[in-house]
Structures are given as structure tokens and as C-alpha cells.
Design a protein around this motif. Structure first.
Motif, PDB file in Angstrom:
ATOM      1  N   ASN A  83       0.926  -1.212  -0.206  1.00 31.55           N
ATOM      2  CA  ASN A  83      -0.164   0.098   0.074  1.00 31.55           C
ATOM      3  C   ASN A  83       1.110   1.185   0.323  1.00 31.55           C
ATOM      4  OD1 ASN A  83      -1.553  -2.172   1.207  1.00 31.55           O
ATOM      5  ND2 ASN A  83      -3.166  -0.252   0.948  1.00 31.55           N
ATOM      6  N   GLN A  84       2.258   1.165  -0.007  1.00 30.17           N
ATOM      7  CA  GLN A  84       2.504   2.318  -0.377  1.00 30.17           C
ATOM      8  C   GLN A  84       3.577   2.351  -1.772  1.00 30.17           C
ATOM      9  OE1 GLN A  84       5.588   0.713   2.681  1.00 30.17           O
ATOM     10  NE2 GLN A  84       4.964   2.238   4.063  1.00 30.17           N
ATOM     11  N   LEU A  85       3.676   4.215  -2.360  1.00 33.90           N
ATOM     12  CA  LEU A  85       4.316   4.461  -3.574  1.00 33.90           C
ATOM     13  C   LEU A  85       5.778   5.405  -3.130  1.00 33.90           C
ATOM     14  CD1 LEU A  85       0.453   5.771  -5.152  1.00 33.90           C
ATOM     15  CD2 LEU A  85       1.603   3.507  -5.388  1.00 33.90           C
ATOM     16  N   PRO A  86       6.667   4.917  -4.684  1.00 29.29           N
ATOM     17  CA  PRO A  86       7.509   5.688  -3.945  1.00 29.29           C
ATOM     18  C   PRO A  86       7.543   7.328  -4.557  1.00 29.29           C
ATOM     19  CG  PRO A  86       7.561   5.350  -6.476  1.00 29.29           C
ATOM     20  CD  PRO A  86       6.215   4.048  -5.722  1.00 29.29           C
ATOM     21  N   THR A  87       7.788   8.130  -3.906  1.00 29.44           N
ATOM     22  CA  THR A  87       8.444   9.737  -3.047  1.00 29.44           C
ATOM     23  C   THR A  87       9.278  10.377  -4.808  1.00 29.44           C
ATOM     24  OG1 THR A  87       9.569   9.971  -2.071  1.00 29.44           O
ATOM     25  CG2 THR A  87       7.513   9.351  -1.329  1.00 29.44           C
ATOM     26  N   ASN A  88       9.775  11.314  -5.153  1.00 27.29           N
ATOM     27  CA  ASN A  88      10.322  12.237  -5.217  1.00 27.29           C
ATOM     28  C   ASN A  88      11.620  11.325  -5.132  1.00 27.29           C
ATOM     29  OD1 ASN A  88      10.244  14.010  -3.198  1.00 27.29           O
ATOM     30  ND2 ASN A  88       8.749  15.763  -4.115  1.00 27.29           N
ATOM     31  N   THR A  89      11.760  11.365  -4.358  1.00 29.08           N
ATOM     32  CA  THR A  89      13.480  10.785  -3.650  1.00 29.08           C
ATOM     33  C   THR A  89      13.752   9.442  -4.495  1.00 29.08           C
ATOM     34  OG1 THR A  89      12.130   9.338  -1.902  1.00 29.08           O
ATOM     35  CG2 THR A  89      12.816  11.833  -1.633  1.00 29.08           C
ATOM     36  N   TRP A  90      12.583   9.192  -5.386  1.00 30.87           N
ATOM     37  CA  TRP A  90      13.144   8.136  -6.052  1.00 30.87           C
ATOM     38  C   TRP A  90      14.221   8.374  -7.149  1.00 30.87           C
ATOM     39  CZ3 TRP A  90      12.389   5.357 -10.951  1.00 30.87           C
ATOM     40  CH2 TRP A  90      12.823   3.592 -10.573  1.00 30.87           C
ATOM     41  N   THR A  91      14.925   7.321  -6.788  1.00 30.25           N
ATOM     42  CA  THR A  91      16.267   7.731  -7.628  1.00 30.25           C
ATOM     43  C   THR A  91      16.491   7.223  -9.227  1.00 30.25           C
ATOM     44  OG1 THR A  91      17.285   5.690  -7.308  1.00 30.25           O
ATOM     45  CG2 THR A  91      18.141   7.574  -5.870  1.00 30.25           C
ATOM     46  N   GLY A  92      15.269   7.128  -9.802  1.00 31.46           N
ATOM     47  CA  GLY A  92      14.811   6.461 -10.852  1.00 31.46           C
ATOM     48  C   GLY A  92      14.639   7.520 -11.696  1.00 31.46           C
ATOM     49  N   THR A  93      14.457   6.980 -13.258  1.00 35.60           N
ATOM     50  CA  THR A  93      14.634   8.079 -14.393  1.00 35.60           C
ATOM     51  C   THR A  93      12.653   7.963 -13.765  1.00 35.60           C
ATOM     52  OG1 THR A  93      13.656   6.648 -15.370  1.00 35.60           O
ATOM     53  CG2 THR A  93      16.111   7.048 -16.026  1.00 35.60           C
ATOM     54  N   ASN A  94      12.123   9.587 -14.390  1.00 37.10           N
ATOM     55  CA  ASN A  94      11.081   9.832 -14.523  1.00 37.10           C
ATOM     56  C   ASN A  94      10.054   8.677 -15.322  1.00 37.10           C
ATOM     57  OD1 ASN A  94      11.093  12.131 -13.057  1.00 37.10           O
ATOM     58  ND2 ASN A  94      11.354  12.829 -15.310  1.00 37.10           N
ATOM     59  N   GLY A  95      10.534   7.930 -16.314  1.00 39.52           N
ATOM     60  CA  GLY A  95       9.384   6.733 -16.718  1.00 39.52           C
ATOM     61  C   GLY A  95       9.279   5.962 -16.210  1.00 39.52           C
ATOM     62  N   ASP A  96      10.428   5.063 -15.319  1.00 36.03           N
ATOM     63  CA  ASP A  96      10.781   4.332 -14.524  1.00 36.03           C
ATOM     64  C   ASP A  96       9.967   4.104 -13.811  1.00 36.03           C
ATOM     65  OD1 ASP A  96      12.225   2.147 -16.121  1.00 36.03           O
ATOM     66  OD2 ASP A  96      14.100   2.963 -15.466  1.00 36.03           O
ATOM     67  N   TYR A  97      10.200   5.704 -12.607  1.00 36.67           N
ATOM     68  CA  TYR A  97       8.784   5.885 -11.659  1.00 36.67           C
ATOM     69  C   TYR A  97       7.633   6.046 -11.656  1.00 36.67           C
ATOM     70  CZ  TYR A  97       6.610   8.488  -8.087  1.00 36.67           C
ATOM     71  OH  TYR A  97       6.122   9.357  -7.028  1.00 36.67           O
ATOM     72  N   TRP A  98       6.890   6.053 -12.884  1.00 34.32           N
ATOM     73  CA  TRP A  98       5.452   6.178 -13.026  1.00 34.32           C
ATOM     74  C   TRP A  98       5.618   4.486 -13.051  1.00 34.32           C
ATOM     75  CZ3 TRP A  98       1.754   8.882 -11.971  1.00 34.32           C
ATOM     76  CH2 TRP A  98       1.919   9.841 -11.548  1.00 34.32           C
ATOM     77  N   ALA A  99       5.817   4.025 -14.320  1.00 35.82           N
ATOM     78  CA  ALA A  99       6.144   2.303 -14.482  1.00 35.82           C
ATOM     79  C   ALA A  99       6.123   1.600 -13.032  1.00 35.82           C
ATOM     80  CB  ALA A  99       7.421   1.648 -15.402  1.00 35.82           C
ATOM     81  N   THR A 100       6.686   2.094 -12.290  1.00 31.80           N
ATOM     82  CA  THR A 100       6.785   1.352 -10.041  1.00 31.80           C
ATOM     83  C   THR A 100       5.555   1.643 -10.186  1.00 31.80           C
ATOM     84  OG1 THR A 100       9.194   1.437 -10.563  1.00 31.80           O
ATOM     85  CG2 THR A 100       8.391   1.739  -8.410  1.00 31.80           C
ATOM     86  N   VAL A 101       5.299   3.044  -9.636  1.00 34.93           N
ATOM     87  CA  VAL A 101       3.750   3.044  -9.718  1.00 34.93           C
ATOM     88  C   VAL A 101       2.544   2.310 -10.181  1.00 34.93           C
ATOM     89  CG1 VAL A 101       1.718   5.246  -9.464  1.00 34.93           C
ATOM     90  CG2 VAL A 101       4.645   5.742  -8.997  1.00 34.93           C
ATOM     91  N   VAL A 102       2.879   2.048 -11.491  1.00 31.31           N
ATOM     92  CA  VAL A 102       1.491   1.348 -11.925  1.00 31.31           C
ATOM     93  C   VAL A 102       1.511  -0.015 -11.853  1.00 31.31           C
ATOM     94  CG1 VAL A 102       1.187   0.004 -14.252  1.00 31.31           C
ATOM     95  CG2 VAL A 102       1.640   2.819 -13.772  1.00 31.31           C
ATOM     96  N   GLN A 103       2.891  -0.198 -11.950  1.00 30.74           N
ATOM     97  CA  GLN A 103       2.808  -2.228 -11.047  1.00 30.74           C
ATOM     98  C   GLN A 103       2.180  -2.186 -10.023  1.00 30.74           C
ATOM     99  OE1 GLN A 103       7.301  -2.907 -10.205  1.00 30.74           O
ATOM    100  NE2 GLN A 103       6.840  -5.563 -11.432  1.00 30.74           N
ATOM    101  N   ILE A 104       2.381  -1.712  -8.819  1.00 28.88           N
ATOM    102  CA  ILE A 104       2.762  -1.685  -7.722  1.00 28.88           C
ATOM    103  C   ILE A 104       0.926  -1.149  -7.019  1.00 28.88           C
ATOM    104  CG2 ILE A 104       2.299  -0.698  -5.370  1.00 28.88           C
ATOM    105  CD1 ILE A 104       5.032   0.652  -5.653  1.00 28.88           C
ATOM    106  N   ILE A 105       0.280  -0.858  -8.153  1.00 27.15           N
ATOM    107  CA  ILE A 105      -1.043  -0.316  -7.903  1.00 27.15           C
ATOM    108  C   ILE A 105      -1.916  -1.470  -8.659  1.00 27.15           C
ATOM    109  CG2 ILE A 105      -2.784   0.476  -8.691  1.00 27.15           C
ATOM    110  CD1 ILE A 105      -2.057   3.689  -8.454  1.00 27.15           C
ATOM    111  N   GLN A 106      -0.937  -2.202  -9.845  1.00 30.47           N
ATOM    112  CA  GLN A 106      -2.083  -3.573 -10.636  1.00 30.47           C
ATOM    113  C   GLN A 106      -2.218  -4.357  -9.624  1.00 30.47           C
ATOM    114  OE1 GLN A 106      -3.014  -4.157 -14.187  1.00 30.47           O
ATOM    115  NE2 GLN A 106      -3.504  -5.323 -12.537  1.00 30.47           N
ATOM    116  N   GLN A 107      -0.670  -5.115  -9.018  1.00 37.49           N
ATOM    117  CA  GLN A 107      -0.422  -5.859  -8.119  1.00 37.49           C
ATOM    118  C   GLN A 107      -0.897  -6.072  -7.055  1.00 37.49           C
ATOM    119  OE1 GLN A 107       4.074  -6.595  -7.641  1.00 37.49           O
ATOM    120  NE2 GLN A 107       3.721  -7.170  -9.961  1.00 37.49           N
ATOM    121  N   HIS A 108      -2.153  -5.042  -6.380  1.00 38.75           N
ATOM    122  CA  HIS A 108      -1.742  -5.194  -4.869  1.00 38.75           C
ATOM    123  C   HIS A 108      -3.134  -6.255  -5.220  1.00 38.75           C
ATOM    124  CE1 HIS A 108      -4.803  -3.987  -1.331  1.00 38.75           C
ATOM    125  NE2 HIS A 108      -3.394  -3.051  -1.101  1.00 38.75           N
TER     126      HIS A 108
END
Length: 560
Positions: A83-108
Motif C-alpha cells: 500500500n505504499q508508493l515511491p516519492t520524489n526522492t526515488w532515484t530512477g528515471t521519470n519513466g521508471d518511476y511511473w512504471a513502478t507506480v503502475v506496477q504497485i497498484i496493479q499487483q495489489h
């Protein structure tokens, strides 16, 4: 065009592994799927947007049974839970950031069974889209504390046009680099409900074309001492479009770039791990599963099959070093094939003879082993400068007499030749298939008249090959011979195309130190007549002292 190419094979692929083209069919305006869709919500964002710590995304839905659920995702600098998402401190690229957000929500676990979550682009705007899998009876709403714009959409009806199909065609170059392509396949598909995906796996098409367009002989002739280009590559391209309407109208075609296919394949496990051909470098550029330290005789056909991964055309040179049996001292490096004119283009394979005779070290009586390495003469360095493009490979020279000795040449998993020396006892057996008929005896028949007679026959010679004792790793790699569809008995007298007839082989027994194979094979052509006749001298034929050549009925040298 409303159909989008999502994934495709690389610049070069294997004919016997999956070669999948993936498309997504959608409506021209908005990018929505054609088929009926459940309720969905779009969260609009810019690529540079990110959540800050403590901000939330709240998803509320009511299912078809009127049961309501609420799932809250909270942004955290150290996100660890479902139930947690990465913040603006995440070190990856912007594209990878939103891919990670999508993955976390989809896998709940309370989202995955009922919704699809993906990032899409609609008219140049990025959206995180969450959509119910079922069309009827669901209600969905999404809220967030960051301030992202959110728009809810109702379920939609099926918008697929009448007589809708995706058309896909394959064009194949029958002769490498001829520039002449033939249409070899016409395929049709329908988009997958709920995703719009459509897949075309053309590996069976490519494999069939590669097999049918190669010309015998597929292996080098005995005594070859020149570098040759392997005939294991073909070029192809595909095109795709949609058709629909009443009457049916075919839309404009889209074309792929020209790609390469190699007549071969790797294990499904290895294929699933990574793209084998793209991972080739100087450590694994020799296309063989044969273990090192192979024993060879002076004139035995031995080939290095080198894959050019270098990116540009090069003229391969072989560095040779032999070692003395007296004190294991190394000779000075010898460079072979420096005078050749054959350039091997990027992604092509060179067949390089490396037997002691081909390398010119057969007259070194003290040589007991030698190493070979493929490279090229760097043109940017003055004088001769060898740049290695493969690992070193070691061979041991066997000078022992063998009473029985046969050489089996076969195409390995990369469609290039390997040779194995069989030192076990060799056998030959004649198999005859007789066609017999019966007839009534005529009045007044005599004692020589017959009721049964043979009116036709087919026959072939079945050969028995025994490898002799081999090491365990050699026994394992020799499975390639037993699986290969292209096997030949080769010798100075000629070659015989073989069809292996044995099916069961004991590869390994943990209680056994010595390993050996025995297998049966027969010529690939049936014989109907036997005639061991003499013919005028023919190039490469087996000549008798008088200069005549012993040939069989197929004008092939007769082997005993």
C-alpha cells in the motif's frame, strides 16, 4: 492506423525459437479498445510529476454484488508494503518511476483480480488508466491529495467494426542477399478481449523456409582449407494492416525493417533467460556446444564456426600456437588465412577449417596440442596487429592408429557444421523390402512354374556407428548429433546423407566412468536397383588404379 506494434523480435532471431510480433488494436480517436469496456478512470500526469511523502491515492469501487471496497496507497520515502508508493526522492528515471507506480497498484491483491492498470498516452497526454475487467455492474472512483486531474468514464459498448480482422504477411528472401523476396505466409488475427492484443508467432514459417531453401550439400567437402560463409542466414520482413466494413476494405499497410533469421535455435530455458545472439562477445562467439580439448587426427575435418558480433565487416584471421611434446614449449604464433579476401559482415558466421593439416602444422612431428583463436588485422594500426574476437580453443593431436574410423558431420543448433570422429567398430547391413504377388497356375504348367513371384523391391544399407569411449561432457554434447536432421558420413571418398533411425540413447550413468554411443543410420534415398558399375573418372570420385571411378546408381562414390 489504429493498430499499434508493441513488441517485435530483434534484428536477428532463431528460426526454431519463438518469433512473436505483438500488436494492440484500438479506436482511431482516443486510443480506446474496440470491444466493450468496463468503467475506467484516468489520472492525468506529466512525466516529471511525482508524489511527495504522505500524499495518497484512494481507490473506491463497488462490484457487481454491490459490495464496496476502499484501497489507499500512501507515498513513502522508504516504500516497503503493498500500500505504499515511491516519492520524489526515488532515484530512477521519470519513466521508471511511473512504471513502478503502475506496477504497485496493479499487483495489489484487491486490485489485480478485478482491474487493469496501465500508463497510456492519449493525444500526447500521459494518463494512468484503471479499468474494470467486467463490463456490467461495477462502480469506480479515484481520488488523490496531490492534485492530479481525474476523469471518470462509464462502461462502453462494443465498437468493433463489421468484419474486423488484423492481416499480417511474411516476406522471405530465398537466397541470402539476393534482394528477391517472396510472400510465404498470410495470417489473420482478432484482438484479444479486454486488452486489444494480437500476437503472431512466425517461427514455424521461418523454420520451414530456412529448411527448404538451403541447398545440398549443407556441409563442407572433405579437405576444405578456405574460410567460407555459413549458409545459415536469411532475410525477411513483415507487413500488417486492418480490414473491416461491408464490403470489406483493406487499410494502408505498415512495413517492418528487414530482419535476419538464423537457421537454428537454443533451448527454451536459455531462450527465456535472455536474447542469446545479442549477448555474444569475445567469450562466446564460437557457435558450438562441443566441449574443449577435443582430440583430432591430422587430416580430420575440424571447423570453428565464428559469429561476427563486432558490428562491422571483418576478414577473420586465426592465431595458431602449437606445443611440443618434448618440453611443452610453445611455438611462435602463426597467423592463418591472412591472405584471404572473404569479409564476414555483422551477424554473419564464418566456417573456418582448423585441422592440423588445414593450419599447416601437420608436419610438426613434436606437436601434441595446439590452440586457435579468431581475430582480425586491425587496419588502424600500422603493420600486422592481431585483435582477438573469440576465446582460445585447444585441440589435442591423436596420432594413434585406429582399426575403424568414421567421420560424422552434422549441422548443430546454429545451422553450422560440426564433425565427430567415431572410432568404434562400424557395421553395415542390407535391408530389403520385397513386393510379392501370387497368381494362378495355368493349365499344363510344368515343375518350374511358380505361384508366387517378386515384382519389385526397395533396399537400403543400414550403417551402425559406434563413437568409441568419450568423456562425460562429450557424451552430453553429442546429443546434438542424435537430434540433428542433417547428418552426413564424410570421408576422402565422398559423403553420404544419413537419416538416423535409432531413438533411445543412454546419455549418462553416474556409476559409469566411460561413455559411448551406438546409433544406426541409413542413406536418405531409397534404392531400387543395384549396380556397382565403373564410370569415367569424375572429380572427387574414388578412382581405381586404372583411373576409373567406382560409382553407385546415384553417381555417388561407392563406400564400403
Amino acid at each position: 492506423m489504429a493498430i499499434a506494434l508493441l513488441t517485435q523480435p530483434g534484428d536477428i532471431c532463431f528460426a526454431r525459437n519463438q518469433c512473436i510480433w505483438k500488436f494492440r488494436a484500438a479506436q482511431m480517436i482516443g486510443g480506446d479498445l474496440y470491444d466493450a469496456m468496463g468503467v475506467y478512470t484516468d489520472l492525468s500526469y506529466s512525466l516529471s510529476d511525482r508524489f511527495t511523502a504522505g500524499e495518497t491515492v484512494t481507490i473506491t469501487y463497488t462490484d457487481a454484488d454491490n459490495t464496496s471496497q476502499t484501497v489507499v496507497f500512501t507515498a513513502a520515502n522508504l516504500y516497503t508494503g503493498t500500500n505504499q508508493l515511491p516519492t520524489n526522492t526515488w532515484t530512477g528515471t521519470n519513466g521508471d518511476y511511473w512504471a513502478t507506480v503502475v506496477q504497485i497498484i496493479q499487483q495489489h491483491p484487491r486490485i489485480a483480480p478485478w482491474f487493469t492498470v496501465r500508463s497510456i498516452s492519449v493525444s500526447g497526454s500521459l494518463k494512468l488508466r484503471m479499468q474494470a475487467l467486467e463490463v456490467v455492474g461495477w462502480v469506480l472512483s479515484v481520488a488523490n491529495t496531490h492534485g492530479f486531474a481525474i476523469m471518470d468514464h462509464a462502461a462502453t459498448d462494443d465498437m468493433t467494426p463489421d468484419n474486423y480482422k488484423i492481416r499480417f504477411e511474411v516476406f522471405f528472401e530465398t537466397q541470402y542477399k539476393s534482394g528477391t523476396y517472396e510472400q510465404v505466409a498470410q495470417l489473420e488475427g482478432l484482438p484479444e478481449p479486454g486488452t486489444g492484443f494480437c500476437y503472431f508467432d512466425i517461427s514455424s514459417v521461418l523454420e520451414g523456409q530456412c529448411q527448404s531453401e538451403r541447398v545440398e550439400p549443407l556441409v563442407p567437402v572433405w579437405g576444405t582449407d578456405e574460410v567460407t560463409l555459413a549458409d545459415n542466414l536469411r532475410r525477411y520482413y513483415v507487413r500488417w494492416t486492418e480490414e473491416y466494413g461491408s464490403p470489406v476494405v483493406v487499410q494502408d499497410w505498415d512495413y517492418s525493417a528487414i530482419k535476419l533469421v538464423m537457421d537454428g535455435g537454443v533451448s527454451q530455458t536459455l531462450f527465456g533467460l535472455f536474447d542469446y545472439l545479442s549477448a555474444i562477445d569475445s567469450d562466446n562467439s564460437l557457435l558450438t556446444w562441443m566441449p574443449g580439448d577435443q582430440q583430432v587426427i591430422l587430416n580430420q575435418p575440424v571447423f570453428l564456426n565464428w559469429f561476427n558480433y563486432y558490428g562491422i565487416a571483418v576478414k577473420p584471421v586465426v592465431k595458431v600456437v602449437w606445443y611440443s611434446i618434448n618440453d611443452n614449449s610453445a611455438s611462435a604464433a602463426i597467423y592463418r588465412y591472412t591472405a584471404g579476401a572473404l569479409f564476414i559482415a555483422d551477424k554473419e558466421t564464418a566456417i573456418i577449417p582448423v585441422s592440423p593439416t588445414a593450419l599447416g602444422i601437420d608436419n610438426q612431428d613434436a606437436a601434441y596440442r595446439y590452440t586457435v583463436q579468431v581475430g582480425f588485422d586491425d587496419p588502424e594500426v600500422s603493420g600486422f596487429s592481431f585483435t582477438a574476437l573469440s576465446a582460445e580453443r585447444t585441440y589435442y593431436i591423436n596420432r594413434d592408429y585406429q582399426r575403424s574410423e568414421r567421420f560424422v558431420c552434422y549441422l548443430n543448433a546454429f545451422g553450422v557444421p560440426e564433425v565427430w570422429r567415431c572410432t568404434g567398430a562400424h557395421g553395415k547391413k542390407l535391408n530389403i523390402d520385397r513386393s510379392v504377388s501370387e497368381r494362378s497356375l495355368l493349365p499344363g504348367y510344368n515343375e518350374l512354374a511358380t505361384e508366387r513371384f517378386q515384382y519389385a523391391q526397395q533396399f537400403d544399407n543400414t550403417f551402425t556407428y559406434r563413437t568409441g569411449f568419450v568423456r562425460r561432457e562429450e557424451a552430453d554434447s553429442l546429443q546434438e548429433v542424435l537430434l540433428s536432421a542433417s547428418v552426413y558420413d564424410v570421408s576422402v571418398k565422398g559423403y553420404i546423407p544419413l537419416l538416423l533411425t535409432s531413438n533411445d540413447f543412454e546419455v549418462t550413468d553416474s556409476n559409469r566412468d566411460l561413455h559411448a554411443y551406438q546409433f544406426n543410420a541409413r542413406p536418405r534415398r531409397d534404392e531400387r536397383n543395384y549396380s556397382n558399375f565403373k564410370q569415367s573418372a569424375l572429380m572427387a570420385a574414388w578412382e581405381d588404379p586404372g583411373g576409373n571411378a567406382w560409382m553407385d546408381t546415384f553417381a555417388m562414390p561407392w563406400l564400403t
